[in-house]
Scaffold this motif. Sequence first.
Motif, PDB file in Angstrom:
ATOM      1  N   PHE A 123      58.075  20.954  96.297  1.00 33.72           N
ATOM      2  CA  PHE A 123      59.500  20.871  96.608  1.00 33.72           C
ATOM      3  C   PHE A 123      60.219  19.787  95.792  1.00 33.72           C
ATOM      4  O   PHE A 123      61.448  19.721  95.807  1.00 33.72           O
ATOM      5  N   ASP A 124      59.443  18.945  95.118  1.00 35.75           N
ATOM      6  CA  ASP A 124      60.031  17.838  94.361  1.00 35.75           C
ATOM      7  C   ASP A 124      60.408  18.325  92.958  1.00 35.75           C
ATOM      8  O   ASP A 124      59.741  18.040  91.965  1.00 35.75           O
ATOM      9  N   ASN A 125      61.509  19.076  92.897  1.00 41.07           N
ATOM     10  CA  ASN A 125      61.982  19.616  91.618  1.00 41.07           C
ATOM     11  C   ASN A 125      63.300  18.972  91.200  1.00 41.07           C
ATOM     12  O   ASN A 125      64.062  19.542  90.425  1.00 41.07           O
ATOM     13  N   PHE A 126      63.558  17.776  91.695  1.00 41.77           N
ATOM     14  CA  PHE A 126      64.863  17.148  91.505  1.00 41.77           C
ATOM     15  C   PHE A 126      65.126  16.760  90.060  1.00 41.77           C
ATOM     16  O   PHE A 126      66.249  16.899  89.570  1.00 41.77           O
ATOM     17  N   SER A 127      64.122  16.275  89.358  1.00 41.57           N
ATOM     18  CA  SER A 127      64.327  15.911  87.951  1.00 41.57           C
ATOM     19  C   SER A 127      64.649  17.150  87.122  1.00 41.57           C
ATOM     20  O   SER A 127      65.515  17.109  86.225  1.00 41.57           O
ATOM     21  N   THR A 128      64.000  18.269  87.429  1.00 36.92           N
ATOM     22  CA  THR A 128      64.287  19.529  86.734  1.00 36.92           C
ATOM     23  C   THR A 128      65.721  19.973  87.005  1.00 36.92           C
ATOM     24  O   THR A 128      66.436  20.406  86.091  1.00 36.92           O
ATOM     25  N   LEU A 159      68.875  20.485  84.365  1.00 34.02           N
ATOM     26  CA  LEU A 159      69.615  21.757  84.285  1.00 34.02           C
ATOM     27  C   LEU A 159      71.113  21.528  84.458  1.00 34.02           C
ATOM     28  O   LEU A 159      71.927  22.082  83.720  1.00 34.02           O
ATOM     29  N   HIS A 160      71.461  20.698  85.416  1.00 28.29           N
ATOM     30  CA  HIS A 160      72.871  20.439  85.682  1.00 28.29           C
ATOM     31  C   HIS A 160      73.537  19.692  84.527  1.00 28.29           C
ATOM     32  O   HIS A 160      74.699  19.937  84.200  1.00 28.29           O
ATOM     33  N   LYS A 161      72.789  18.805  83.892  1.00 31.68           N
ATOM     34  CA  LYS A 161      73.314  18.110  82.710  1.00 31.68           C
ATOM     35  C   LYS A 161      73.564  19.107  81.583  1.00 31.68           C
ATOM     36  O   LYS A 161      74.563  19.023  80.864  1.00 31.68           O
ATOM     37  N   LYS A 162      72.664  20.059  81.442  1.00 36.15           N
ATOM     38  CA  LYS A 162      72.769  21.050  80.363  1.00 36.15           C
ATOM     39  C   LYS A 162      73.999  21.931  80.539  1.00 36.15           C
ATOM     40  O   LYS A 162      74.731  22.199  79.583  1.00 36.15           O
ATOM     41  N   PHE A 163      74.245  22.379  81.754  1.00 36.36           N
ATOM     42  CA  PHE A 163      75.341  23.330  81.969  1.00 36.36           C
ATOM     43  C   PHE A 163      76.656  22.645  82.339  1.00 36.36           C
ATOM     44  O   PHE A 163      77.713  23.270  82.296  1.00 36.36           O
ATOM     45  N   GLN A 164      76.602  21.386  82.749  1.00 34.76           N
ATOM     46  CA  GLN A 164      77.793  20.555  82.969  1.00 34.76           C
ATOM     47  C   GLN A 164      78.813  21.184  83.923  1.00 34.76           C
ATOM     48  O   GLN A 164      80.014  21.136  83.686  1.00 34.76           O
ATOM     49  N   GLY A 165      78.337  21.775  84.979  1.00 35.91           N
ATOM     50  CA  GLY A 165      79.229  22.317  85.992  1.00 35.91           C
ATOM     51  C   GLY A 165      79.275  21.401  87.199  1.00 35.91           C
ATOM     52  O   GLY A 165      78.609  20.364  87.246  1.00 35.91           O
ATOM     53  N   LYS A 166      80.058  21.776  88.187  1.00 38.15           N
ATOM     54  CA  LYS A 166      80.163  20.975  89.404  1.00 38.15           C
ATOM     55  C   LYS A 166      78.970  21.267  90.311  1.00 38.15           C
ATOM     56  O   LYS A 166      78.719  22.411  90.688  1.00 38.15           O
ATOM     57  N   THR A 167      78.217  20.229  90.635  1.00 36.36           N
ATOM     58  CA  THR A 167      77.062  20.380  91.515  1.00 36.36           C
ATOM     59  C   THR A 167      77.142  19.350  92.634  1.00 36.36           C
ATOM     60  O   THR A 167      77.709  18.269  92.469  1.00 36.36           O
ATOM     61  N   MET A 168      76.566  19.699  93.773  1.00 36.68           N
ATOM     62  CA  MET A 168      76.551  18.810  94.929  1.00 36.68           C
ATOM     63  C   MET A 168      75.178  18.895  95.591  1.00 36.68           C
ATOM     64  O   MET A 168      74.621  19.984  95.726  1.00 36.68           O
ATOM     65  N   TYR A 182      67.786  30.684  89.506  1.00 34.07           N
ATOM     66  CA  TYR A 182      68.821  29.659  89.580  1.00 34.07           C
ATOM     67  C   TYR A 182      69.380  29.342  88.191  1.00 34.07           C
ATOM     68  O   TYR A 182      70.603  29.209  88.020  1.00 34.07           O
ATOM     69  N   GLN A 183      68.509  29.258  87.201  1.00 30.18           N
ATOM     70  CA  GLN A 183      68.973  29.040  85.828  1.00 30.18           C
ATOM     71  C   GLN A 183      69.880  30.183  85.379  1.00 30.18           C
ATOM     72  O   GLN A 183      70.877  29.968  84.681  1.00 30.18           O
ATOM     73  N   ASN A 184      69.529  31.393  85.783  1.00 24.24           N
ATOM     74  CA  ASN A 184      70.363  32.552  85.463  1.00 24.24           C
ATOM     75  C   ASN A 184      71.760  32.403  86.066  1.00 24.24           C
ATOM     76  O   ASN A 184      72.761  32.739  85.439  1.00 24.24           O
ATOM     77  N   PHE A 185      71.814  31.915  87.311  1.00 22.94           N
ATOM     78  CA  PHE A 185      73.104  31.688  87.969  1.00 22.94           C
ATOM     79  C   PHE A 185      73.946  30.692  87.158  1.00 22.94           C
ATOM     80  O   PHE A 185      75.132  30.909  86.929  1.00 22.94           O
ATOM     81  N   LEU A 186      73.318  29.594  86.752  1.00 22.98           N
ATOM     82  CA  LEU A 186      74.049  28.572  86.019  1.00 22.98           C
ATOM     83  C   LEU A 186      74.581  29.119  84.684  1.00 22.98           C
ATOM     84  O   LEU A 186      75.709  28.814  84.292  1.00 22.98           O
ATOM     85  N   LYS A 187      73.772  29.901  84.003  1.00 23.76           N
ATOM     86  CA  LYS A 187      74.181  30.487  82.722  1.00 23.76           C
ATOM     87  C   LYS A 187      75.333  31.458  82.885  1.00 23.76           C
ATOM     88  O   LYS A 187      76.270  31.477  82.092  1.00 23.76           O
ATOM     89  N   ARG A 188      75.251  32.277  83.943  1.00 18.12           N
ATOM     90  CA  ARG A 188      76.218  33.378  84.096  1.00 18.12           C
ATOM     91  C   ARG A 188      77.538  32.934  84.726  1.00 18.12           C
ATOM     92  O   ARG A 188      78.605  33.458  84.384  1.00 18.12           O
ATOM     93  N   TYR A 189      77.467  31.972  85.643  1.00 17.37           N
ATOM     94  CA  TYR A 189      78.639  31.704  86.468  1.00 17.37           C
ATOM     95  C   TYR A 189      79.355  30.398  86.150  1.00 17.37           C
ATOM     96  O   TYR A 189      80.477  30.183  86.595  1.00 17.37           O
TER      97      TYR A 189
END
Length: 437
Positions: free
Chosen positions: A226-231, A235-244, A428-435
């Motif tokens: 469950f410790d996937n926080f660094s990943t 990902l969030h840095k790469k796509f630069q969208g709003k995350t919470m 999830y990566q697909n979501f970030l790429k598409r949306y």
Amino acid sequence: MRFHKDMLLIYTHKITPRFRFTMGHIFEQILGIEIGFTTTVEDFIKHKGAKMTYTKQPLQNEFFVRSNDLLFEKGINDFSIQMGDWEGLPSFFEAGEKSVIPYDIFSASFFLLSRYEEYLPHVKDELGRYPAKESLAYQNGFLELPVVDLWALKLFRILEQRFPEIKRKAKAYRYTSIINVTTSHSFALRGMARSLGALMFDLGNFRLRRVVQRLLVHLGVRKDPFDNFSTLIELHKKFQGKTMFFFQFADYSTHDKNISPNNNKFRHLIKAIADYSVVALSTSFHAGNKIELLRKEKKRMAQLINRPIKYSRLRYNKVNIPTTYRNLMEAEFTDDFSMGYTHEVGFRAGTCTPFYFYDINLEEQQPLKVHPFAVHDYALTKHANTGEILEQIDAIYRHVKQVKGQFVTVFSNELLGSKQKISWLELYQNFLKRYYV
């Protein structure tokens, strides 16, 4: 009030809190149109800009929408709703022949936005939640449509034909990705007693694969699944969208089994995430109904990250109207992100635009802003493959993009870290790429 020509003036026979709330959401929040209200016929007649009447009978040959009684009533009344079709768009509250549009979309919008049906008698699920299958949207097949926004856009196009000079403020589509963390680690950081008890439980139930996983994590050979926080951060840095990130920060209970708020490594994790993203509170199961517990969890997290906690997500999306939202306001939360269904994709309140909570019992718009989500990852587990999921979610995305709404999805770190027939992290990566566009 002074009316100017760039304002849409709405005439009605009675200006009620419900009327103000609904018109504000549709015209100001969704369409970006400045509006004014009047009950004076003379003011309406002399207005030089766009105007419409919303009442029982037209004055002359103006832009007239025949009103249902709902926005002028008080309290809750049980009534039968007949569904109809407005050029391919599910609609209800038929308006009659004199009306420019065939349905009173304002009353219909209030019904959905206020969660009117959740005040009516219903059978709750095993966790005490309003079930999706009880809703008008689910029963009539329009849960996956942001119908309030689609109705508003359709109305605007008709208004624009009558009043070409009507002005809208610019509005842009936005995608917000929420990571919900109610179980930050599957095996690690749980303390000797809890870890030993869980190991014995797995052995007793012959869950040998989990026994091996558990031991490898405790020995430091393998990272906690469950410790996937660094990943996620990368990902969030790469796509630069709003995350919470919404972390549960609660004491152990039957429904809340996260790491202890006193665990230093867990505390460090939350502080580290807060350096890169918005961090807010995922409440414990009972906090939504216990104001002191809610305040305790909020204060504890605020002290940890050294900033105010204004945003909430309720455990299991357990929103009990109106009690839960009243408690959130009393605990001084400003925004909530729980308006949706855990196991059904779609729009619980019929909109993809944030709105303010309307308390029907008090007949008043409240200061709590509700941010509806459209997709919870557990609603996707019924699908056989990624292709099926993306086909369903792409259709929803296109509707939100069309109305320039906010597309909010909720993923949990635990499902992203699980091994199943679907690679959830890849999805999830697909979501970030598409949306994120």
